[in-house]
Motif scaffolding. Sequence first.
Motif, PDB file in Angstrom:
ATOM      1  N   GLY A  24      22.229  34.199  80.221  1.00  0.00           N
ATOM      2  CA  GLY A  24      23.556  33.667  80.448  1.00  0.00           C
ATOM      3  C   GLY A  24      24.631  34.735  80.475  1.00  0.00           C
ATOM      4  N   HIS A  45      29.256  21.493  87.106  1.00  0.00           N
ATOM      5  CA  HIS A  45      27.955  21.250  86.465  1.00  0.00           C
ATOM      6  C   HIS A  45      27.734  19.799  86.032  1.00  0.00           C
ATOM      7  N   ASP A  64      23.634  19.002  84.470  1.00  0.00           N
ATOM      8  CA  ASP A  64      22.608  19.824  85.110  1.00  0.00           C
ATOM      9  C   ASP A  64      21.903  20.742  84.118  1.00  0.00           C
ATOM     10  N   THR A  66      23.242  22.865  82.073  1.00  0.00           N
ATOM     11  CA  THR A  66      24.024  24.039  81.700  1.00  0.00           C
ATOM     12  C   THR A  66      24.555  23.863  80.281  1.00  0.00           C
ATOM     13  N   GLU A 237      23.411  28.826  82.537  1.00  0.00           N
ATOM     14  CA  GLU A 237      23.115  27.885  83.594  1.00  0.00           C
ATOM     15  C   GLU A 237      21.601  27.757  83.787  1.00  0.00           C
ATOM     16  N   GLU A 240      18.895  30.723  83.950  1.00  0.00           N
ATOM     17  CA  GLU A 240      19.388  31.939  83.316  1.00  0.00           C
ATOM     18  C   GLU A 240      18.801  32.166  81.932  1.00  0.00           C
TER      19      GLU A 240
END
Length: 243
Positions: A24, A45, A64, A66, A237, A240
């Motif tokens: 991240g 997101h 999503d 995140t 995200e 990541e």
Amino acid sequence: MGGGRAAHHPGRRLTRSRPAAGGGRQLRVPPERLGRWLDGVAARHGTFDAVEPVDGGVRVTCADTTEVTLRAPFDWRPGPAATSPPTPPVLSSFTAAVRVPHRAAVLLVRRGRWAVGVFDGGDLVVSKVDARQVQGRTAAGGWSQQRFARRRAHQTDAVVGAAVETAVRVLLPHAGEVEALFTGGDRGLVDDVLSDPRLRRLAALRRGSALEVGEPTKAVLLETPSQFRAVEVHIVEPGERSA
């Protein structure tokens, strides 16, 4: 000493994001912009499916997956919501709390120059900036190099001693009022200054990562609230996360 109250409005720009350990990105968000920034996160997101307090902050999980972790620059505990739904109460409490002004001390030290100040929110209340010459490096060798090194070490010791006296004179009288001490510059020199027994009370208030500063000038000191008042953000995200 910079007597009186110097009104100053620190920069309200977001810092450039940088890679974070474990995946991240990290960045700092000014408290005045946090609400709008979170609106942007939701737009990119999806809805906030989960909002939960973590140590000193809040973790948000978006539709999503995140994850956004927000950490307050000063002590924070979940309290009453400042706005009505649909904003989650914990997040509402957090965004309201980080906008509240706090009194903080700042100590910046580099080789040959130092600056101290007390801030009420983003306003500078009292300050002192000073300098003392320290010789640069030399290409000479042998005994000449050793003499130079000893002279430079003595000059550095003198800088630390002078910075200590400045901190004692300017910061120490406010030690009972400030909630935190933020530092920047040369970590070793800052540590040397705060090792003075007279500054033990201030050293105990030290917090946060080192402020990213250049030479400790008055202009640089005035910009430090844009860092120490900012909310530390870690955003991860999908894709990541480290394995």
